[in-house]
Design an enzyme around this catalytic site. Structure first.
Site, PDB file in Angstrom:
ATOM      1  N   HIS A 115       8.083 -24.647   8.879  1.00 28.02           N
ATOM      2  CA  HIS A 115       6.943 -25.279   9.556  1.00 28.02           C
ATOM      3  C   HIS A 115       5.601 -25.027   8.876  1.00 28.02           C
ATOM      4  O   HIS A 115       4.726 -25.891   8.917  1.00 28.02           O
ATOM      5  CB  HIS A 115       6.843 -24.770  11.002  1.00 28.02           C
ATOM      6  CG  HIS A 115       7.939 -25.285  11.888  1.00 28.02           C
ATOM      7  ND1 HIS A 115       7.855 -25.263  13.263  1.00 28.02           N
ATOM      8  CD2 HIS A 115       9.145 -25.837  11.597  1.00 28.02           C
ATOM      9  CE1 HIS A 115       8.962 -25.781  13.784  1.00 28.02           C
ATOM     10  NE2 HIS A 115       9.771 -26.118  12.799  1.00 28.02           N
TER      11      HIS A 115
ATOM     12  N   CYS B  82       2.711  -3.335   4.176  1.00 31.13           N
ATOM     13  CA  CYS B  82       1.839  -2.201   4.505  1.00 31.13           C
ATOM     14  C   CYS B  82       2.472  -1.528   5.732  1.00 31.13           C
ATOM     15  O   CYS B  82       3.665  -1.707   5.979  1.00 31.13           O
ATOM     16  CB  CYS B  82       0.388  -2.631   4.719  1.00 31.13           C
ATOM     17  SG  CYS B  82       0.075  -3.668   6.153  1.00 31.13           S
TER      18      CYS B  82
ATOM     19  N   HIS C 257       4.852 -31.401   9.842  1.00 37.14           N
ATOM     20  CA  HIS C 257       4.406 -30.047   9.483  1.00 37.14           C
ATOM     21  C   HIS C 257       3.426 -30.100   8.304  1.00 37.14           C
ATOM     22  O   HIS C 257       2.500 -29.307   8.224  1.00 37.14           O
ATOM     23  CB  HIS C 257       5.605 -29.162   9.163  1.00 37.14           C
ATOM     24  CG  HIS C 257       6.582 -29.095  10.299  1.00 37.14           C
ATOM     25  ND1 HIS C 257       6.269 -28.517  11.503  1.00 37.14           N
ATOM     26  CD2 HIS C 257       7.843 -29.582  10.416  1.00 37.14           C
ATOM     27  CE1 HIS C 257       7.303 -28.625  12.326  1.00 37.14           C
ATOM     28  NE2 HIS C 257       8.270 -29.265  11.688  1.00 37.14           N
TER      29      HIS C 257
ATOM     30  N   ASP D  60       0.848  -1.198   0.000  1.00 34.20           N
ATOM     31  CA  ASP D  60       0.000   0.000   0.000  1.00 34.20           C
ATOM     32  C   ASP D  60       0.886   1.252   0.000  1.00 34.20           C
ATOM     33  O   ASP D  60       2.118   1.160  -0.156  1.00 34.20           O
ATOM     34  CB  ASP D  60      -1.016  -0.037   1.156  1.00 34.20           C
ATOM     35  CG  ASP D  60      -0.377   0.231   2.523  1.00 34.20           C
ATOM     36  OD1 ASP D  60       0.866   0.360   2.616  1.00 34.20           O
ATOM     37  OD2 ASP D  60      -1.134   0.291   3.512  1.00 34.20           O
TER      38      ASP D  60
ATOM     39  N   THR E  88       1.960  -1.985   9.044  1.00 33.79           N
ATOM     40  CA  THR E  88       2.301  -2.967  10.084  1.00 33.79           C
ATOM     41  C   THR E  88       2.584  -4.356   9.526  1.00 33.79           C
ATOM     42  O   THR E  88       3.119  -5.209  10.244  1.00 33.79           O
ATOM     43  CB  THR E  88       1.116  -3.127  11.055  1.00 33.79           C
ATOM     44  OG1 THR E  88      -0.029  -3.517  10.274  1.00 33.79           O
ATOM     45  CG2 THR E  88       0.822  -1.841  11.803  1.00 33.79           C
TER      46      THR E  88
HETATM   47  C1  RB5 Z   1      -2.546   2.585   6.521  1.00 34.76           C
HETATM   48  O1  RB5 Z   1      -2.678   3.745   7.298  1.00 34.76           O
HETATM   49  C2  RB5 Z   1      -2.377   1.373   7.420  1.00 34.76           C
HETATM   50  O2  RB5 Z   1      -3.575   1.107   8.067  1.00 34.76           O
HETATM   51  C3  RB5 Z   1      -1.893   0.190   6.627  1.00 34.76           C
HETATM   52  O3  RB5 Z   1      -0.694   0.478   6.009  1.00 34.76           O
HETATM   53  C4  RB5 Z   1      -1.642  -1.075   7.436  1.00 34.76           C
HETATM   54  O4  RB5 Z   1      -0.764  -0.825   8.490  1.00 34.76           O
HETATM   55  C5  RB5 Z   1      -2.818  -1.840   7.834  1.00 34.76           C
HETATM   56  O5  RB5 Z   1      -2.754  -2.884   8.478  1.00 34.76           O
END
Ligand code: RB5
Length: 150
Positions: free
Chosen positions: A98, A65, A133, A8, A67
Site C-alpha cells: 500500500h 534502533c 495506492h 544505532d 524502538t
Molecule cells: C537509544 O537509547 C534509543 O533512544 C534509540 O535506540 C531509539 O529507541 C530511539 O528512538
C-alpha cells in the site's frame, strides 16, 4: 537484492544477525554501521541508509534502533524516503503493498531475531500494488514537496 542496513548502538546485535541471515539467502548487504555498542546517535545511520537507497544503488533499506521509532522518524525527514516501523510481518507486507515503503525500521528492544527475520522476508518479497495506492503515495509526495491537498 542489494540491501543497505544501518542501526544505532542498541541495534548492533540484531543488525549482525540479519546481515548473516540475508547473506545466507544470497542478498548483497552493505553495512552502514554502527558496530559500536557505545551510545551514539540514530539520525546519523538513518541518513546514511536513506541516502544510499535514494542513490539507486540499493533496492531496499533496513534500519534498527531501540524502538524503530527515532531512526524511522529521522529517515522520513529525507525527501523520497517512506520508512515503515514494523514489529510483525503483516505490517511489513502492507507497507510494501500500500505505501511502497523503501525502508523498514525495527526496534531491537521490541522484537527478537526470529520476528525480525519474518519482517524482512515480507518486506523484501512483496511488491507495491499501485493503482489507488499510487494516488495516495503521490499525495504524500506532494506534501513532502511543500504542496497542499486542500
Ligand atoms: C537509544 O537509547 C534509543 O533512544 C534509540 O535506540 C531509539 O529507541 C530511539 O528512538
Amino acid at each position: 537484492m542489494r540491501i543497505a542496513i544501518g542501526n544505532d548502538h542498541v541495534g548492533v546485535e540484531l543488525k549482525q544477525h540479519l546481515v548473516k541471515y540475508l547473506e545466507a539467502q544470497g542478498h548483497e548487504v552493505v553495512n552502514f554501521g554502527t558496530d559500536e555498542t557505545a551510545s551514539n546517535h540514530y539520525p546519523i545511520y538513518a541518513e546514511k541508509v536513506a541516502r544510499a537507497v535514494l542513490s539507486g544503488e540499493f533496492d531496499k533499506g533496513i534500519l534498527i534502533c531501540g524502538t524503530g521509532l527515532g531512526i524511522s522518524i529521522a529517515a522520513n525527514k529525507i525527501k523520497g524516503i517512506r520508512c515503515a516501523v514494523c514489529s510483525e510481518p503483516v505490517s511489513a507486507e502492507l507497507s510494501r503493498q500500500h505505501n511502497n515503503a523503501n525502508i523498514v525500521a525495527m526496534g531491537a528492544r521490541m522484537i527478537g531475531p526470529v520476528m525480525a527475520e519474518a519482517i524482512v522476508d515480507k518486506f523484501l518479497n512483496t511488491e507495491f500494488l499501485g493503482g489507488r495506492h499510487q494516488l495516495r503515495v503521490d499525495m504524500m509526495t506532494k506534501l513532502e514537496n511543500g504542496g497542499t491537498l486542500e
